[in-house]
Write a protein that holds these residues in place. Sequence first.
Motif, PDB file in Angstrom:
ATOM      1  N   MET A 100      34.065  87.322  45.835  1.00 36.86           N
ATOM      2  CA  MET A 100      35.165  86.435  45.463  1.00 36.86           C
ATOM      3  C   MET A 100      35.995  87.037  44.327  1.00 36.86           C
ATOM      4  O   MET A 100      37.229  86.951  44.341  1.00 36.86           O
ATOM      5  N   GLU A 101      35.358  87.647  43.358  1.00 36.22           N
ATOM      6  CA  GLU A 101      36.091  88.276  42.258  1.00 36.22           C
ATOM      7  C   GLU A 101      36.949  89.425  42.758  1.00 36.22           C
ATOM      8  O   GLU A 101      38.095  89.596  42.330  1.00 36.22           O
ATOM      9  N   ALA A 102      36.408  90.235  43.660  1.00 32.46           N
ATOM     10  CA  ALA A 102      37.165  91.359  44.207  1.00 32.46           C
ATOM     11  C   ALA A 102      38.388  90.878  44.971  1.00 32.46           C
ATOM     12  O   ALA A 102      39.476  91.457  44.867  1.00 32.46           O
ATOM     13  N   ALA A 103      38.223  89.804  45.738  1.00 34.95           N
ATOM     14  CA  ALA A 103      39.344  89.259  46.504  1.00 34.95           C
ATOM     15  C   ALA A 103      40.424  88.730  45.576  1.00 34.95           C
ATOM     16  O   ALA A 103      41.624  88.989  45.776  1.00 34.95           O
ATOM     17  N   GLY A 104      40.026  87.994  44.555  1.00 39.93           N
ATOM     18  CA  GLY A 104      41.001  87.451  43.623  1.00 39.93           C
ATOM     19  C   GLY A 104      41.770  88.532  42.891  1.00 39.93           C
ATOM     20  O   GLY A 104      42.988  88.429  42.681  1.00 39.93           O
ATOM     21  N   ALA A 105      41.069  89.604  42.514  1.00 38.82           N
ATOM     22  CA  ALA A 105      41.722  90.693  41.778  1.00 38.82           C
ATOM     23  C   ALA A 105      42.652  91.510  42.664  1.00 38.82           C
ATOM     24  O   ALA A 105      43.623  92.102  42.178  1.00 38.82           O
ATOM     25  N   ALA A 106      42.360  91.578  43.960  1.00 36.95           N
ATOM     26  CA  ALA A 106      43.159  92.408  44.868  1.00 36.95           C
ATOM     27  C   ALA A 106      44.498  91.789  45.209  1.00 36.95           C
ATOM     28  O   ALA A 106      45.428  92.483  45.610  1.00 36.95           O
ATOM     29  N   ARG A 107      44.605  90.475  45.043  1.00 35.59           N
ATOM     30  CA  ARG A 107      45.836  89.784  45.410  1.00 35.59           C
ATOM     31  C   ARG A 107      46.902  90.028  44.337  1.00 35.59           C
ATOM     32  O   ARG A 107      46.737  89.682  43.188  1.00 35.59           O
ATOM     33  N   LYS A 108      48.010  90.632  44.732  1.00 38.23           N
ATOM     34  CA  LYS A 108      49.105  90.929  43.800  1.00 38.23           C
ATOM     35  C   LYS A 108      50.346  90.096  44.088  1.00 38.23           C
ATOM     36  O   LYS A 108      51.223  89.953  43.243  1.00 38.23           O
ATOM     37  N   GLY A 109      50.446  89.566  45.299  1.00 41.16           N
ATOM     38  CA  GLY A 109      51.615  88.784  45.679  1.00 41.16           C
ATOM     39  C   GLY A 109      51.360  87.298  45.585  1.00 41.16           C
ATOM     40  O   GLY A 109      50.641  86.829  44.705  1.00 41.16           O
ATOM     41  N   LYS A 110      51.885  86.535  46.544  1.00 36.17           N
ATOM     42  CA  LYS A 110      51.814  85.079  46.467  1.00 36.17           C
ATOM     43  C   LYS A 110      50.650  84.475  47.244  1.00 36.17           C
ATOM     44  O   LYS A 110      50.420  83.273  47.186  1.00 36.17           O
ATOM     45  N   ALA A 111      49.907  85.301  47.984  1.00 39.27           N
ATOM     46  CA  ALA A 111      48.825  84.773  48.809  1.00 39.27           C
ATOM     47  C   ALA A 111      47.798  84.022  47.967  1.00 39.27           C
ATOM     48  O   ALA A 111      47.446  84.450  46.873  1.00 39.27           O
ATOM     49  N   LYS A 112      47.333  82.896  48.470  1.00 39.69           N
ATOM     50  CA  LYS A 112      46.284  82.121  47.829  1.00 39.69           C
ATOM     51  C   LYS A 112      44.948  82.457  48.480  1.00 39.69           C
ATOM     52  O   LYS A 112      44.843  82.498  49.709  1.00 39.69           O
ATOM     53  N   ILE A 113      43.940  82.714  47.653  1.00 37.49           N
ATOM     54  CA  ILE A 113      42.617  83.053  48.151  1.00 37.49           C
ATOM     55  C   ILE A 113      41.769  81.788  48.190  1.00 37.49           C
ATOM     56  O   ILE A 113      41.590  81.110  47.179  1.00 37.49           O
ATOM     57  N   LEU A 114      41.248  81.479  49.375  1.00 41.78           N
ATOM     58  CA  LEU A 114      40.447  80.279  49.574  1.00 41.78           C
ATOM     59  C   LEU A 114      39.018  80.665  49.937  1.00 41.78           C
ATOM     60  O   LEU A 114      38.794  81.425  50.888  1.00 41.78           O
ATOM     61  N   ALA A 115      38.052  80.138  49.200  1.00 41.02           N
ATOM     62  CA  ALA A 115      36.646  80.389  49.495  1.00 41.02           C
ATOM     63  C   ALA A 115      36.126  79.324  50.455  1.00 41.02           C
ATOM     64  O   ALA A 115      36.340  78.129  50.234  1.00 41.02           O
ATOM     65  N   VAL A 116      35.465  79.759  51.509  1.00 41.28           N
ATOM     66  CA  VAL A 116      34.854  78.827  52.442  1.00 41.28           C
ATOM     67  C   VAL A 116      33.578  78.282  51.796  1.00 41.28           C
ATOM     68  O   VAL A 116      32.770  79.039  51.258  1.00 41.28           O
ATOM     69  N   LEU A 148      36.594  79.182  41.648  1.00 43.90           N
ATOM     70  CA  LEU A 148      37.617  79.124  40.612  1.00 43.90           C
ATOM     71  C   LEU A 148      37.283  80.077  39.461  1.00 43.90           C
ATOM     72  O   LEU A 148      38.169  80.739  38.919  1.00 43.90           O
ATOM     73  N   GLU A 149      36.013  80.165  39.099  1.00 44.98           N
ATOM     74  CA  GLU A 149      35.599  81.101  38.054  1.00 44.98           C
ATOM     75  C   GLU A 149      35.881  82.544  38.456  1.00 44.98           C
ATOM     76  O   GLU A 149      36.174  83.392  37.608  1.00 44.98           O
ATOM     77  N   ALA A 150      35.806  82.824  39.764  1.00 42.02           N
ATOM     78  CA  ALA A 150      35.996  84.187  40.266  1.00 42.02           C
ATOM     79  C   ALA A 150      37.460  84.544  40.456  1.00 42.02           C
ATOM     80  O   ALA A 150      37.776  85.686  40.809  1.00 42.02           O
ATOM     81  N   GLY A 151      38.362  83.605  40.260  1.00 45.53           N
ATOM     82  CA  GLY A 151      39.782  83.897  40.413  1.00 45.53           C
ATOM     83  C   GLY A 151      40.370  83.480  41.738  1.00 45.53           C
ATOM     84  O   GLY A 151      41.529  83.809  42.038  1.00 45.53           O
ATOM     85  N   CYS A 152      39.602  82.758  42.557  1.00 44.35           N
ATOM     86  CA  CYS A 152      40.156  82.212  43.799  1.00 44.35           C
ATOM     87  C   CYS A 152      41.036  81.005  43.464  1.00 44.35           C
ATOM     88  O   CYS A 152      40.935  80.429  42.388  1.00 44.35           O
ATOM     89  N   ASP A 153      41.861  80.636  44.419  1.00 46.34           N
ATOM     90  CA  ASP A 153      42.804  79.539  44.188  1.00 46.34           C
ATOM     91  C   ASP A 153      42.306  78.199  44.699  1.00 46.34           C
ATOM     92  O   ASP A 153      42.787  77.152  44.260  1.00 46.34           O
ATOM     93  N   GLY A 154      41.387  78.221  45.635  1.00 46.13           N
ATOM     94  CA  GLY A 154      40.928  76.973  46.198  1.00 46.13           C
ATOM     95  C   GLY A 154      39.800  77.179  47.163  1.00 46.13           C
ATOM     96  O   GLY A 154      39.203  78.260  47.243  1.00 46.13           O
ATOM     97  N   ILE A 155      39.512  76.129  47.906  1.00 44.86           N
ATOM     98  CA  ILE A 155      38.370  76.155  48.818  1.00 44.86           C
ATOM     99  C   ILE A 155      38.737  75.494  50.147  1.00 44.86           C
ATOM    100  O   ILE A 155      39.730  74.772  50.247  1.00 44.86           O
TER     101      ILE A 155
END
Length: 240
Positions: A100-116, A148-155
């Motif tokens: 989850m941390e890697a995914a959150g850090a890789a996002r540079k644009g507007k995409a929202k990262i959602l954890a299942v 959320l702690e890992a930098g994701c935007d939602g679930i």
Amino acid sequence: MTEIPDCRDRLIFALDVPDTDAARTLVETLGDTVTFYKVGLELAMSPGYFELVDWLKARGKKVFVDVKLFDVPATVAAAVARLDARDVDFITIHGNQGIMEAAGAARKGKAKILAVTALTSLDRGDMTDLGFDCDIDELVLSRARRALEAGCDGIVSSGLELERLRAEAPETLITVTPGIRPVDNDAPPDDQKRVMTPARAIAAGADYLVIGRPIRQAADPAAAATAIQDEIAAAVAERG
């Protein structure tokens, strides 16, 4: 506070069809009744997947890439970066804190990262089979906090866990809820087990609703989508 979505964007149609030609035909059938599309694993296995994503974006649609990325952190990060470069709106991931941390850090644009959190096709018995000796509510809440702690935007969560999530998780949490079935749904029974109506899910705190079969299998998909949009709008107005 989480960004408040436009009311019509709250309906995310699950474009779960065998190929991109069928997907384009369905999008054209739905017209302006749907503004947000989920493109998942079935279409990802078909030729022209990325071309379909670009085609949707060119038509002014929002795109939810629901491929539930789950691999070593570096691979997930690389996949997120590629998807983010295509201007997609949502990307789903599975995995532990490192993923989850890697995914959150890789996002540079507007995409929202959602954890299942826990798939809506699973119930308590399925979780036991998978080795999770805990209540689904507890698992979903734990996953939301860690995301959320890992930098994701939602679930991604069923509607059944939403009230507790909204009571205990930060207000910045984006909630995307599948397993939505209208009250008058006459589609054949399917593999969803933890389900809720659109109005109830919105009242419980859902930001977005993922709906597929009740629209896709309707005699008039555009009319079915319009009816659900009306139900969502009424529920949003009542929630205030």
